[in-house]
Design an enzyme around this catalytic site. Structure first.
Site, PDB file in Angstrom:
ATOM      1  N   SER A 174     -17.263  18.603  23.817  1.00 32.95           N
ATOM      2  CA  SER A 174     -16.114  18.741  22.926  1.00 32.95           C
ATOM      3  C   SER A 174     -15.665  20.210  22.877  1.00 32.95           C
ATOM      4  CB  SER A 174     -16.474  18.203  21.540  1.00 32.95           C
ATOM      5  OG  SER A 174     -15.320  17.961  20.775  1.00 32.95           O
ATOM      6  N   ARG A 244     -12.436  15.965   6.791  1.00 35.08           N
ATOM      7  CA  ARG A 244     -13.562  15.456   7.571  1.00 35.08           C
ATOM      8  C   ARG A 244     -13.441  13.953   7.795  1.00 35.08           C
ATOM      9  NH1 ARG A 244     -17.164  16.887  11.418  1.00 35.08           N
ATOM     10  NH2 ARG A 244     -19.186  15.902  11.130  1.00 35.08           N
ATOM     11  N   ASP A 340     -14.215   6.985  24.406  1.00 36.38           N
ATOM     12  CA  ASP A 340     -13.816   8.226  23.740  1.00 36.38           C
ATOM     13  C   ASP A 340     -12.296   8.345  23.811  1.00 36.38           C
ATOM     14  OD1 ASP A 340     -13.356  10.794  22.844  1.00 36.38           O
ATOM     15  OD2 ASP A 340     -14.758  11.763  24.223  1.00 36.38           O
ATOM     16  N   HIS A 373     -16.172   9.286  20.887  1.00 33.55           N
ATOM     17  CA  HIS A 373     -16.404  10.703  21.180  1.00 33.55           C
ATOM     18  C   HIS A 373     -17.810  11.135  20.788  1.00 33.55           C
ATOM     19  CE1 HIS A 373     -15.267  14.812  21.991  1.00 33.55           C
ATOM     20  NE2 HIS A 373     -15.555  15.198  20.758  1.00 33.55           N
TER      21      HIS A 373
END
Lengths: 411, 411
Positions: A174, A244, A340, A373
């Site tokens: 990432s 978040r 992902d 992901h």
């Protein structure tokens, strides 16, 4: 029910301790750290120099005699230097302790593993929660905006400090993958191999969109105080929690959400006809948001998401990504995951095509996974085998095994 | 520069007017409306009766003599009754005025088109911003939670009021599609045909997740005041704006974001190294959020998202969706869009399989589009042709054309 128990402690006091613990770690980390003084300023992409600045890091394994077995692990958005050791804030085992350790894919019996907190982070490297020596207060938004190349430039100074000329490997997923790409592109002579996992050479419009939602959520919280919440003894808990939650949805696949939670109700037989967390997925997301706030600095969240948004390696090469790798001798491993959608396989293929066009050595594997992901942080056997196999092959190629034999002489 | 101009009006005053205008329309709509009194309470799924309650609606075209040419249009999450006429709040043309009108796919020369604001909405049907007759103040969260079946039950009372026994068609996209499914399932004898566009028979875990993010953003805003912001003369503008931004990203495809905005900067040549809206996508999203707040009530947003989350038609039939349509004589048209990841084609296929298993007449078309979920609101020729063709075929099947010939006698 014998022995000391803390059940009389009010819950709110524990939370408050967490807030302070996280801030304390941001300003005075438990890990190793190095501070570069006025003689070694960091030239930031924003056009200013940062000095002094600190890089907090952890190491695992032993550096061999010819200093050729070092691997730098680049962490993702909200990661830290505690890749394979417990976090002093949460007490949890390192975020990649399944990957890194004795006999594990990144084998600390063979490699010297370094993981540093990114610049702009909040685990001890200089970030917005760090004390600005000019004011004696936390930087807040007075810290210049940090870029992925800035993070990597700081890491080069760290390995200089450790006396390492060339890394055996740079590994990251990432945002960590963006750093690994940047390492390989800007410092090819210092990188034997690079492992780019679930990443991209630029942030897409959709990626920017979701992080902008998160930033707006943080900045909408009146407890944010224009980034000066440290002075007000508040934190924008609600805003950061929403940020978040939004991001977390993008880290999971539709399939994994469906199989893990579906439409299951949370501790109830019937819907309540209210706005409570009736569904497990709601309860789960609220929990993710609340626990995140205990460990992460809201301003850091602005900085690290901004760093990802700004990243676009090909922009430095008139849009021709292959030119970023011309003549490279670095060996590349590129990994993506089928489900992902945050950094989809197409983004990895773009990197692979550019590496191929540049004549680089590259192996590419798309791992079949329904974990989205987040798969890069989970124990996926095929993924672990791919990393292990690639590193062993790269080690053979540079005869690292013989060098690794020297390791015992140093301890 | 002759004639009256309003340029001396300060911008903030206009915004304030918008707030009041939207609230005024919620409590006293410009459109047609019908209020059902104590003799006609609405039985809500929450287990209580709502009385009195109001349904605000618009109509287009003319009802024919045998009252057989009525189409009810079910609007989506933040839609309203102004499907083909200007919104009194925004002044903009109706949200589906490309679809509905003389000579258009839903042809008002042939059909009598009804569009009502959903229960729980904020354009004049009873919702949280409506005045609670028991207190003389806005309901806020004292309004019971509303479900999709509740919305449809209210619509049946509206068509009863209009003297319509059986609808020629029920048409809806997204949340409107959920209402159309519910109509066809619960009142098959009142629905000749149903058009289900970009929808699903239940909200997925991922759908719930994104709307929970939005609700938390609204409720995190201190201007929300536990839903009683009407009494404080505030609105949770920032929270609702963040909620809209998050949702809006899910309505567009990755491709459409990339082709429309990519990584283009907004009115600047270089990145500013700040948290300004450097990228066009950021500026676009902020604008979407801010304009939404001017026209939509924050509590209504909680109610309508909750209605979608709660919807799961198959749950009423032990998970066997086909049983919801057994013996139906309604003709169905199901439409999905290739790049819609909010309500993907798989969700439409689930409906189609159930309809097939129930032996229903169903035509299914997946439209090739890069516009994502929002495609159903846009002018997509293939989509328009599909709707037009299906309705014409359904009209032929019930000899509506001859009936439509009677229409002139009424005017």
């Amino acid at each position: 029910m014998t022995g000391p128990v803390d059940s009389n402690e009010p819950e709110v006091s524990i939370k408050h301790d967490d807030d302070h613990l996280a801030l304390h770690e941001a300003q005075s980390p438990s890990s190793l750290s190095v501070t570069f003084g006025p003689d070694k300023p960091l030239h930031l992409d924003a056009g200013v120099q940062l000095s002094p600045f600190t890089i907090a890091y952890e190491t695992y394994g032993t550096l061999n005699d010819d200093r050729s077995n070092a691997i730098i692990i680049c962490h993702a958005l909200t990661g830290d230097q505690y890749a394979a050791s417990p976090s002093p804030v949460t007490g949890k085992t390192g975020w990649w302790s399944t990957m890194i350790g004795s006999g594990k894919p990144i084998d600390t019996d063979r490699y010297f593993v370094i993981c540093s907190n990114v610049l702009g982070g909040c685990s001890g490297s200089t970030g917005p929660a760090s004390i600005n020596p000019e004011t004696g207060k936390a930087y807040g938004l007075d810290l210049p905006v940090i870029t992925i190349p800035d993070m990597v430039r700081a890491q080069t100074m760290l390995i200089d400090h450790l006396g390492i000329e060339k890394l055996f490997s740079v590994v990251g997923g990432s945002m960590g993958g963006m750093q690994a790409i940047q390492w390989a592109s800007e410092y090819p002579e210092r990188v034997n191999s690079a492992v780019l996992i679930a990443t991209a050479a630029h942030h897409s419009s959709q990626n920017i969109a979701f992080y902008e939602v998160g930033r707006q959520a943080v900045m909408a919280d009146p407890d944010w105080h224009g980034g000066r919440y440290y002075d007000h003894d508040t934190t924008p808990r609600k805003g950061l929690s929403v940020a978040r939650m939004a991001a977390h949805v993008t880290y999971m696949s539709e399939q994994s959400l469906q199989s893990k939670f579906g439409r299951n109700l949370q501790n109830r037989a019937e819907k309540t006809f209210s706005f409570d967390a009736d569904f497990q997925i709601e309860s789960y997301l609220r929990h993710q948001g609340m626990t995140f706030v205990d460990r992460f600095d809201a301003n850091s969240y602005l900085y690290v998401t901004r760093a990802m948004d700004y990243y676009d390696l090909s922009a430095d090469y008139n849009g021709q990504l292959a030119k970023a790798f011309m003549g490279t001798k670095t060996r590349f491993c590129v990994v993506s995951f089928t489900s992902d959608w945050h950094f989809p396989t197409t983004a990895s293929r773009t990197i692979v095509h550019a590496l191929n066009a540049a004549g680089a050595s590259v192996s590419f594997v798309e791992i079949d996974s329904d974990k989205g992901h987040d798969a890069f942080l989970l124990e996926e056997p095929e993924f672990f085998d791919a990393i292990n196999g690639f590193l062993k092959s790269a080690a053979r190629n540079m005869n690292l095994d013989e060098a690794a034999g020297n390791q015992g002489t140093q301890t």
